[in-house]
Design a protein around this motif. Structure first.
Motif, PDB file in Angstrom:
ATOM      1  N   GLU A 137      42.131 101.293 -38.869  1.00 43.69           N
ATOM      2  CA  GLU A 137      42.293 102.429 -37.956  1.00 43.69           C
ATOM      3  C   GLU A 137      43.737 102.576 -37.502  1.00 43.69           C
ATOM      4  OE1 GLU A 137      38.032 100.929 -37.252  1.00 43.69           O
ATOM      5  OE2 GLU A 137      39.977 100.066 -37.709  1.00 43.69           O
ATOM      6  N   THR A 138      44.379 101.456 -37.089  1.00 42.90           N
ATOM      7  CA  THR A 138      45.753 101.561 -36.587  1.00 42.90           C
ATOM      8  C   THR A 138      46.743 101.813 -37.714  1.00 42.90           C
ATOM      9  OG1 THR A 138      46.033  99.134 -36.666  1.00 42.90           O
ATOM     10  CG2 THR A 138      45.281 100.103 -34.588  1.00 42.90           C
ATOM     11  N   SER A 145      46.278 105.644 -38.412  1.00 41.72           N
ATOM     12  CA  SER A 145      46.857 106.475 -37.355  1.00 41.72           C
ATOM     13  C   SER A 145      48.367 106.337 -37.249  1.00 41.72           C
ATOM     14  CB  SER A 145      46.231 106.099 -36.009  1.00 41.72           C
ATOM     15  OG  SER A 145      46.619 104.780 -35.621  1.00 41.72           O
ATOM     16  N   ASP A 203      36.597 107.946 -42.461  1.00 43.83           N
ATOM     17  CA  ASP A 203      36.431 107.078 -41.305  1.00 43.83           C
ATOM     18  C   ASP A 203      36.679 105.635 -41.738  1.00 43.83           C
ATOM     19  OD1 ASP A 203      35.719 105.686 -39.106  1.00 43.83           O
ATOM     20  OD2 ASP A 203      33.650 106.372 -39.023  1.00 43.83           O
ATOM     21  N   TYR A 204      37.726 105.006 -41.184  1.00 47.19           N
ATOM     22  CA  TYR A 204      38.086 103.656 -41.597  1.00 47.19           C
ATOM     23  C   TYR A 204      37.518 102.575 -40.686  1.00 47.19           C
ATOM     24  CZ  TYR A 204      41.355 105.868 -44.733  1.00 47.19           C
ATOM     25  OH  TYR A 204      41.891 106.624 -45.729  1.00 47.19           O
ATOM     26  N   SER A 205      36.556 102.921 -39.820  1.00 40.94           N
ATOM     27  CA  SER A 205      36.008 101.909 -38.926  1.00 40.94           C
ATOM     28  C   SER A 205      35.350 100.804 -39.739  1.00 40.94           C
ATOM     29  CB  SER A 205      34.968 102.540 -37.993  1.00 40.94           C
ATOM     30  OG  SER A 205      33.881 103.037 -38.740  1.00 40.94           O
TER      31      SER A 205
END
Length: 395
Positions: free
Chosen positions: A268-269, A272, A325-327
């Motif tokens: 996620e980081t 982003s 979605d990379y969760s």
């Protein structure tokens, strides 16, 4: 298998009928087909293949010879899995990568058509220049440069400057960083490794101290092992790339990632841009590849939405924003989600959320085939709808 059994039984029965007629000295008359009786043809024309299907077929038949860094084995496997419609497990059995430097040599010697690599070093660029070879690099995935310590180390976060001070020899005790009163053992990689390319770039103008051979494990697994299980593991620090440390190293519960400048590395980081030490993984090839060659067409495919989805499903962060979605819940092994939808495999219960196109929420996103395990229900805005498990669905 059932179809094969039915075919064999039909053949046996037909043979028996022929033999019975032969015994009576008669020849059976051909049975009229239902289409002949009705005068209407029952043949249904096959649907025309889509341009995407045609391109995948062409690439399967003209696949370049590939090589690359160890940490990018799953990336090539993801490409193969998508092109050949096979599982990641089967695709990984087809992939053999030399190493960051070994694969580059193979590319220079025309023993490989394309390699998957972390950023190249000055040594590699100079090697190509001396040979009179121009190279091209196409970014295909994002990558994070990460620092790892033993899971028992109380230090959770360091600044970039503190990390440079450790590896230049300026900071030598964990107590100076809020940890225990223990000497720091800073491990490095061998000079001809991809992660050492990252480290040299990271240090910028700060001199990287020379490490003795015992502080230079010969492989990424070797570096992780000394931090995970070495007698002095709690004092150790090392570095790697996120894709390897997070998804490929088997002893991940005995190490932890350090946050850098207060931001922990994660998909996620990285997606982003919050994590500060982000780079890219590249498809690297010789610049004399002609237009329309298998290498260039494969690169075009890998940077398309379809190719980027394949790379994301292999566990990498895409360079293009395809709305993935990379969760952690959305990227378990063998399964994936698209758009703002998520695939959550939690037990119990398990949910699959509808995938849709981020640009146009009224439309479904890229087709996604999933095999649902036990106790899975389908969830969308209309509420909970049961799916039959163990069957492939396109959502």
């Amino acid at each position: 298998m059932q179809r094969m059994i039915r075919s064999v039984l039909s053949a046996v029965l037909a043979a028996g009928v022929l033999l019975s007629f032969a015994a009576c000295g008669q020849t059976p008359a051909p049975a009229p087909s239902s289409s002949e009786e009705s005068g209407i043809s029952s043949a249904v024309p096959a649907p025309e293949p889509t341009p995407e299907e045609l391109e995948r077929t062409w690439l399967r038949e003209n696949l370049p010879v590939m090589d690359g860094s160890t940490s990018l084995i799953p990336l090539e496997a993801g490409v193969r899995a998508a092109l050949f419609d096979i599982s990641m497990e089967e695709a990984e059995t087809q992939v053999v990568h030399d190493s960051t430097y070994g694969s580059f040599t193979n590319l220079m010697n025309k023993e490989a058509d394309l390699i998957f690599s972390v950023p190249l070093s000055e040594v590699q660029y100079n090697d190509a220049k001396e040979r009179g070879i121009r190279i091209e690099e196409v970014p295909v995935a994002k990558e994070g440069f990460v620092f790892v310590v033993n899971a028992e180390n109380p230090v959770d976060s360091l600044t970039q400057q503190q990390l440079r001070d450790i590896y230049s020899g300026k900071i030598t005790n964990w107590k100076e960083l809020g940890g225990r009163d223990e000497p720091i053992i800073p491990y490095q990689r061998n000079r001809d490794s991809g992660s050492q390319n990252y480290m040299t770039t990271f240090m910028r103008d700060t001199p990287l101290m020379d490490a003795p051979s015992e502080y230079r494990p010969g492989s990424m697994a070797g570096l992780m092992d000394v931090i995970a299980v070495n007698d002095h593991a709690s004092q150790s620090i090392g570095y790697s790339v996120y894709a390897y440390a997070a998804d490929m190293y088997e002893g991940g519960d005995r190490i932890k990632f350090l946050a850098v400048d207060g931001v922990a590395p994660s998909k996620e980081t990285m997606a982003s841009g919050e994590y500060p030490l982000i780079s890219e993984n590249f498809a690297v090839f010789r610049a004399d590849e002609p237009e329309g060659s298998p290498v260039r067409r494969l690169c075009d495919w890998m940077t398309s939405d379809e190719g980027q989805l394949a790379i994301a499903k292999a566990g990498y962060v895409t360079v293009r924003d395809i709305g993935f979605d990379y969760s952690a819940e959305a990227l378990p092994e063998g399964y994936s989600g698209v758009g703002a939808g998520r695939v959550n495999w939690k037990s119990p219960p398990l949910f699959v959320s509808r995938a849709y196109n981020k640009e146009n929420p009224g439309q479904l996103g890229l087709p996604l085939k999933v095999t649902l395990p036990e106790n899975v229900v389908f969830s969308d805005e209309g509420g909970m709808q049961p799916f039959t498990t163990g069957i492939k669905y396109e959502i």
